[in-house]
Design a protein around this motif. Sequence first.
Motif, PDB file in Angstrom:
ATOM      1  N   ALA A 111       0.835  -1.201   0.000  1.00 61.05           N
ATOM      2  CA  ALA A 111       0.000   0.000   0.000  1.00 61.05           C
ATOM      3  C   ALA A 111       0.869   1.250   0.000  1.00 61.05           C
ATOM      4  O   ALA A 111       0.597   2.211  -0.728  1.00 61.05           O
ATOM      5  CB  ALA A 111      -0.920   0.001   1.212  1.00 61.05           C
ATOM      6  N   LYS A 112       1.913   1.238   0.795  1.00 56.30           N
ATOM      7  CA  LYS A 112       2.826   2.377   0.861  1.00 56.30           C
ATOM      8  C   LYS A 112       3.491   2.617  -0.484  1.00 56.30           C
ATOM      9  O   LYS A 112       3.619   3.759  -0.939  1.00 56.30           O
ATOM     10  CB  LYS A 112       3.883   2.126   1.939  1.00 56.30           C
ATOM     11  CG  LYS A 112       4.837   3.292   2.149  1.00 56.30           C
ATOM     12  CD  LYS A 112       5.816   2.985   3.279  1.00 56.30           C
ATOM     13  CE  LYS A 112       6.777   4.157   3.489  1.00 56.30           C
ATOM     14  NZ  LYS A 112       7.739   3.871   4.597  1.00 56.30           N
ATOM     15  N   LEU A 114       2.407   1.659  -3.519  1.00 65.12           N
ATOM     16  CA  LEU A 114       1.432   2.096  -4.521  1.00 65.12           C
ATOM     17  C   LEU A 114       1.093   3.578  -4.351  1.00 65.12           C
ATOM     18  O   LEU A 114       1.005   4.330  -5.334  1.00 65.12           O
ATOM     19  CB  LEU A 114       0.155   1.261  -4.414  1.00 65.12           C
ATOM     20  CG  LEU A 114       0.238  -0.196  -4.892  1.00 65.12           C
ATOM     21  CD1 LEU A 114      -1.045  -0.931  -4.561  1.00 65.12           C
ATOM     22  CD2 LEU A 114       0.528  -0.271  -6.385  1.00 65.12           C
ATOM     23  N   ARG A 115       0.916   3.997  -3.106  1.00 69.95           N
ATOM     24  CA  ARG A 115       0.608   5.401  -2.854  1.00 69.95           C
ATOM     25  C   ARG A 115       1.781   6.304  -3.225  1.00 69.95           C
ATOM     26  O   ARG A 115       1.594   7.423  -3.701  1.00 69.95           O
ATOM     27  CB  ARG A 115       0.216   5.594  -1.393  1.00 69.95           C
ATOM     28  CG  ARG A 115      -1.183   5.065  -1.072  1.00 69.95           C
ATOM     29  CD  ARG A 115      -1.531   5.172   0.388  1.00 69.95           C
ATOM     30  NE  ARG A 115      -2.925   4.765   0.628  1.00 69.95           N
ATOM     31  CZ  ARG A 115      -3.324   4.092   1.691  1.00 69.95           C
ATOM     32  NH1 ARG A 115      -2.448   3.746   2.634  1.00 69.95           N
ATOM     33  NH2 ARG A 115      -4.604   3.771   1.837  1.00 69.95           N
ATOM     34  N   VAL A 118       1.639   6.759  -6.966  1.00 73.59           N
ATOM     35  CA  VAL A 118       0.595   7.724  -7.334  1.00 73.59           C
ATOM     36  C   VAL A 118       1.058   9.143  -7.025  1.00 73.59           C
ATOM     37  O   VAL A 118       0.796  10.075  -7.797  1.00 73.59           O
ATOM     38  CB  VAL A 118      -0.732   7.415  -6.605  1.00 73.59           C
ATOM     39  CG1 VAL A 118      -1.726   8.556  -6.800  1.00 73.59           C
ATOM     40  CG2 VAL A 118      -1.331   6.125  -7.144  1.00 73.59           C
ATOM     41  N   ALA A 119       1.766   9.320  -5.928  1.00 77.26           N
ATOM     42  CA  ALA A 119       2.290  10.646  -5.587  1.00 77.26           C
ATOM     43  C   ALA A 119       3.296  11.101  -6.635  1.00 77.26           C
ATOM     44  O   ALA A 119       3.337  12.278  -7.024  1.00 77.26           O
ATOM     45  CB  ALA A 119       2.941  10.608  -4.207  1.00 77.26           C
ATOM     46  N   THR A 122       1.323  12.143  -9.642  1.00 81.64           N
ATOM     47  CA  THR A 122       0.701  13.441  -9.396  1.00 81.64           C
ATOM     48  C   THR A 122       1.703  14.578  -9.611  1.00 81.64           C
ATOM     49  O   THR A 122       1.375  15.597 -10.226  1.00 81.64           O
ATOM     50  CB  THR A 122       0.148  13.510  -7.961  1.00 81.64           C
ATOM     51  OG1 THR A 122      -0.788  12.442  -7.777  1.00 81.64           O
ATOM     52  CG2 THR A 122      -0.539  14.832  -7.703  1.00 81.64           C
ATOM     53  N   SER A 186      -5.693   6.978  -8.511  1.00 80.73           N
ATOM     54  CA  SER A 186      -5.815   7.037  -7.049  1.00 80.73           C
ATOM     55  C   SER A 186      -6.957   6.153  -6.575  1.00 80.73           C
ATOM     56  O   SER A 186      -6.822   5.386  -5.604  1.00 80.73           O
ATOM     57  CB  SER A 186      -6.054   8.479  -6.601  1.00 80.73           C
ATOM     58  OG  SER A 186      -4.946   9.300  -6.894  1.00 80.73           O
ATOM     59  N   ILE A 189      -5.950   2.313  -6.948  1.00 78.64           N
ATOM     60  CA  ILE A 189      -5.039   1.737  -5.956  1.00 78.64           C
ATOM     61  C   ILE A 189      -5.689   1.707  -4.570  1.00 78.64           C
ATOM     62  O   ILE A 189      -5.414   0.805  -3.781  1.00 78.64           O
ATOM     63  CB  ILE A 189      -3.667   2.445  -5.937  1.00 78.64           C
ATOM     64  CG1 ILE A 189      -3.790   3.884  -5.475  1.00 78.64           C
ATOM     65  CG2 ILE A 189      -2.991   2.350  -7.290  1.00 78.64           C
ATOM     66  CD1 ILE A 189      -3.208   4.091  -4.094  1.00 78.64           C
ATOM     67  N   GLU A 190      -6.566   2.662  -4.280  1.00 77.11           N
ATOM     68  CA  GLU A 190      -7.242   2.636  -2.982  1.00 77.11           C
ATOM     69  C   GLU A 190      -8.205   1.458  -2.900  1.00 77.11           C
ATOM     70  O   GLU A 190      -8.385   0.859  -1.830  1.00 77.11           O
ATOM     71  CB  GLU A 190      -7.971   3.949  -2.723  1.00 77.11           C
ATOM     72  CG  GLU A 190      -7.050   5.136  -2.482  1.00 77.11           C
ATOM     73  CD  GLU A 190      -6.090   4.927  -1.329  1.00 77.11           C
ATOM     74  OE1 GLU A 190      -6.457   4.224  -0.349  1.00 77.11           O
ATOM     75  OE2 GLU A 190      -4.957   5.452  -1.392  1.00 77.11           O
ATOM     76  N   ILE A 193      -5.952  -1.508  -2.221  1.00 77.98           N
ATOM     77  CA  ILE A 193      -5.493  -1.476  -0.833  1.00 77.98           C
ATOM     78  C   ILE A 193      -6.611  -1.865   0.131  1.00 77.98           C
ATOM     79  O   ILE A 193      -6.381  -2.551   1.141  1.00 77.98           O
ATOM     80  CB  ILE A 193      -4.958  -0.071  -0.489  1.00 77.98           C
ATOM     81  CG1 ILE A 193      -3.660   0.188  -1.275  1.00 77.98           C
ATOM     82  CG2 ILE A 193      -4.717   0.090   1.002  1.00 77.98           C
ATOM     83  CD1 ILE A 193      -3.180   1.626  -1.243  1.00 77.98           C
TER      84      ILE A 193
END
Length: 227
Positions: A111-112, A114-115, A118-119, A122, A186, A189-190, A193
């Motif tokens: 999860a970390k 993937l986020r 995405v960051a 962005t 976003s 991936i959420e 997760i």
Amino acid sequence: MTKLTSLKSEKRLLDRQAADLIRNHILAGVLGAGARLLETQLSEQLEVSRGTVRAALAVLAREGLVQQVAFTRWQVSETTPRDAWELYTLRAALEGLAARLASGNATTADAKRLRATVAELTKAVKDKRLEDVTDVDFRLHQEIVALAHHERLAEQHAYIMQQVRFHMVHSGFYPKDYSALVDEHSALIEAVIAKDGDRAESLAKSHNEAEVKLLETHAEENPCVAS
């Protein structure tokens, strides 16, 4: 058991190296869609035999990047609306399955990561680094596919994504709404997760369905003609 003869040879290594170099030029748009590929010219530029070039082109033909015309000459493949439809509908099926499977496997560490991706996406959008946007976009989907823990799916997805990149480069197609691109990824991936397989699969498929409509329209407006 009779010992088999080793297949390892410098020629086979050269085949792969030649294929890699030609592939890179095609995917970078240096060799345009429909461009003729002359064995003699490639042989001279790469300083390898025509047989090595021919073997390399055969590899790229299996990957869908080049084609042999009437068994007499080679050319870079072309892009058509039909190609776009086939690629993105198949991509949607593969990525939908991958997202569903990944949803059951994602850990806190996943999860970390993937986020973080995405960051990164962005920021690339915000900075208008469009080439980086494409690279990070592709990497994010690869990360989701890897989480599916399905080797054959990963192999087929890598093959399809190479052709998707080819068609994007040679048709001149890129997303028009980059903010929507970030929002869609976003949400995807959420869902992964949150281990919501139904939603993850639906989002992965709908993302590709929207892309194929845009790509089909663009390909119709900007047809590629063999050179």
